[in-house]
Design a protein around this motif. Structure first.
Motif, PDB file in Angstrom:
ATOM      1  N   LEU A 141       0.831  -1.204   0.000  1.00  0.00           N
ATOM      2  CA  LEU A 141       0.000   0.000   0.000  1.00  0.00           C
ATOM      3  C   LEU A 141       0.867   1.257   0.000  1.00  0.00           C
ATOM      4  O   LEU A 141       0.550   2.252  -0.667  1.00  0.00           O
ATOM      5  N   GLN A 142       1.970   1.217   0.735  1.00  0.00           N
ATOM      6  CA  GLN A 142       2.867   2.367   0.795  1.00  0.00           C
ATOM      7  C   GLN A 142       3.469   2.659  -0.579  1.00  0.00           C
ATOM      8  O   GLN A 142       3.653   3.827  -0.952  1.00  0.00           O
ATOM      9  N   VAL A 143       3.761   1.615  -1.341  1.00  0.00           N
ATOM     10  CA  VAL A 143       4.279   1.801  -2.702  1.00  0.00           C
ATOM     11  C   VAL A 143       3.268   2.569  -3.553  1.00  0.00           C
ATOM     12  O   VAL A 143       3.631   3.492  -4.301  1.00  0.00           O
ATOM     13  N   LEU A 144       1.997   2.215  -3.435  1.00  0.00           N
ATOM     14  CA  LEU A 144       0.962   2.925  -4.199  1.00  0.00           C
ATOM     15  C   LEU A 144       0.848   4.375  -3.742  1.00  0.00           C
ATOM     16  O   LEU A 144       0.611   5.271  -4.558  1.00  0.00           O
ATOM     17  N   ASN A 145       1.009   4.601  -2.454  1.00  0.00           N
ATOM     18  CA  ASN A 145       0.973   5.965  -1.931  1.00  0.00           C
ATOM     19  C   ASN A 145       2.161   6.775  -2.442  1.00  0.00           C
ATOM     20  O   ASN A 145       2.012   7.947  -2.828  1.00  0.00           O
ATOM     21  N   ASN A 146       3.328   6.164  -2.478  1.00  0.00           N
ATOM     22  CA  ASN A 146       4.520   6.855  -2.978  1.00  0.00           C
ATOM     23  C   ASN A 146       4.378   7.213  -4.455  1.00  0.00           C
ATOM     24  O   ASN A 146       4.919   8.230  -4.911  1.00  0.00           O
ATOM     25  N   LYS A 147       3.654   6.380  -5.194  1.00  0.00           N
ATOM     26  CA  LYS A 147       3.430   6.633  -6.620  1.00  0.00           C
ATOM     27  C   LYS A 147       2.248   7.571  -6.870  1.00  0.00           C
ATOM     28  O   LYS A 147       1.878   7.807  -8.018  1.00  0.00           O
ATOM     29  N   LYS A 148       1.639   8.070  -5.792  1.00  0.00           N
ATOM     30  CA  LYS A 148       0.494   8.984  -5.881  1.00  0.00           C
ATOM     31  C   LYS A 148      -0.753   8.309  -6.461  1.00  0.00           C
ATOM     32  O   LYS A 148      -1.658   8.981  -6.955  1.00  0.00           O
ATOM     33  N   LEU A 149      -0.808   6.983  -6.378  1.00  0.00           N
ATOM     34  CA  LEU A 149      -2.001   6.274  -6.842  1.00  0.00           C
ATOM     35  C   LEU A 149      -3.097   6.282  -5.779  1.00  0.00           C
ATOM     36  O   LEU A 149      -4.287   6.232  -6.107  1.00  0.00           O
ATOM     37  N   ILE A 150      -2.703   6.301  -4.514  1.00  0.00           N
ATOM     38  CA  ILE A 150      -3.668   6.471  -3.427  1.00  0.00           C
ATOM     39  C   ILE A 150      -3.149   7.569  -2.506  1.00  0.00           C
ATOM     40  O   ILE A 150      -1.936   7.727  -2.326  1.00  0.00           O
ATOM     41  N   ASN A 151      -4.067   8.338  -1.934  1.00  0.00           N
ATOM     42  CA  ASN A 151      -3.643   9.423  -1.048  1.00  0.00           C
ATOM     43  C   ASN A 151      -3.475   8.907   0.384  1.00  0.00           C
ATOM     44  O   ASN A 151      -3.692   7.725   0.675  1.00  0.00           O
ATOM     45  N   ASP A 152      -3.113   9.797   1.289  1.00  0.00           N
ATOM     46  CA  ASP A 152      -2.854   9.393   2.674  1.00  0.00           C
ATOM     47  C   ASP A 152      -4.112   8.866   3.359  1.00  0.00           C
ATOM     48  O   ASP A 152      -4.037   7.967   4.209  1.00  0.00           O
ATOM     49  N   ASP A 153      -5.264   9.423   2.998  1.00  0.00           N
ATOM     50  CA  ASP A 153      -6.513   8.947   3.609  1.00  0.00           C
ATOM     51  C   ASP A 153      -6.765   7.482   3.262  1.00  0.00           C
ATOM     52  O   ASP A 153      -7.148   6.682   4.128  1.00  0.00           O
ATOM     53  N   TYR A 154      -6.577   7.143   1.996  1.00  0.00           N
ATOM     54  CA  TYR A 154      -6.757   5.743   1.598  1.00  0.00           C
ATOM     55  C   TYR A 154      -5.702   4.850   2.244  1.00  0.00           C
ATOM     56  O   TYR A 154      -5.989   3.712   2.644  1.00  0.00           O
ATOM     57  N   LEU A 155      -4.485   5.342   2.337  1.00  0.00           N
ATOM     58  CA  LEU A 155      -3.421   4.555   2.965  1.00  0.00           C
ATOM     59  C   LEU A 155      -3.793   4.212   4.403  1.00  0.00           C
ATOM     60  O   LEU A 155      -3.653   3.054   4.834  1.00  0.00           O
ATOM     61  N   ASN A 156      -4.286   5.190   5.140  1.00  0.00           N
ATOM     62  CA  ASN A 156      -4.686   4.942   6.526  1.00  0.00           C
ATOM     63  C   ASN A 156      -5.915   4.043   6.607  1.00  0.00           C
ATOM     64  O   ASN A 156      -6.036   3.205   7.509  1.00  0.00           O
TER      65      ASN A 156
END
Length: 274
Positions: A14-29
């Protein structure tokens, strides 16, 4: 602890997707497993499935998926993807017996002068959910998302983000069997509603050659998950050739069983399987 290793792996993906801007911090949490308690892996058992036309086989079932590490993500994705798929597939799928009755009655009443010679065929696709590859399921999902009838981002997620999140669910279906931890390297558990949806999306693409023939010959066709029903006015051999070609599209471990009859009892037999 193996469970903690699995949770850390999911969170890293999930963090990889967040780093790539595919999911934002809200989705990550929201999807992260790090702040959740009572997570545990489901236990696998098997239920036999019998059929008059094939040997007995077993289907995997799980004790519970409620506390699975991927359950929350799967529960989020399923209604999101289903809302998109329903817009595309409504004319060729049925939801239940009542839906089937309504669609078939409408077709049958239009055939009042041409009912002679109509035959009824059913087909069942065996072992789809235990043998379909994750790659094929994800390719089917991608094909759906780039359909011209589906435009733009969905719930602030791009097509790529939806596919990547679905991939995380498929890649992290871990379970316990006889005190050992296993993972679905291919296929997906039927307990997960997302599994049947992805299978139906894949079959929507798979059935395209059949739909071409159905539309050319103005016959009736619907599908309910991995089983289907159609009317046929041409020779049985011609229909068998079409399904032989459809069989070649599927992985060799997945088998289609086709039955053709001329009596209306087949409609009842198909309907009661819902």
């Amino acid at each position: 602890d193996h469970l903690n290793d699995i949770l850390a792996l999911i969170d890293s993906q999930l963090q990889v997707l967040n780093n790539k801007k595919l999911i934002n911090d809200d989705y990550l949490n929201q999807f992260s497993t790090s702040h959740r308690s009572n997570l545990k892996l489901p236990h696998l058992y098997f239920l036999p499935e019998t059929n008059d036309d094939v040997h007995m086989c077993v289907q995997p079932r799980f004790s519970s998926y409620q506390h699975s590490p991927v359950q929350r993500l799967a529960q989020y994705l399923e209604p999101l993807i289903r809302s998109l798929f329903d817009n595309i597939c409504r004319s060729t799928t049925v939801l239940n017996s009542q839906d089937f009755n309504t669609k078939f009655f409408h077709y049958w009443m239009q055939q009042s002068h041409t009912k002679q010679g109509i035959q009824f065929a059913t087909f069942k696709i065996h072992d789809l959910y235990s043998n379909i590859s994750h790659k094929e399921l994800l390719e089917g999902l991608h094909t759906l998302l780039v359909n011209p009838l589906i435009i733009g981002r969905h719930d602030r997620l791009s097509n790529d983000a939806i596919v990547q999140l679905t991939s995380i669910v498929l890649r992290n279906n871990y379970f316990i069997y006889q005190d050992q931890i296993y993972r679905f390297a291919r296929g997906c558990p039927l307990n997960l509603s997302l599994s049947q949806l992805l299978g139906s999306i894949y079959l929507h693409q798979w059935q395209t050659p059949l739909l071409r023939q159905i539309r050319l010959k103005d016959t009736f066709y619907v599908r309910f998950h991995d089983q289907g029903f159609l009317t046929w006015k041409e020779s049985n051999d011609q229909l068998q050739i079409i399904f032989d070609e459809l069989q070649q599209i599927l992985p060799s471990e997945i088998q289609i069983i086709l039955n053709i009859r001329s009596d209306l009892i087949y409609i009842i037999r198909f309907r009661v399987k819902f």
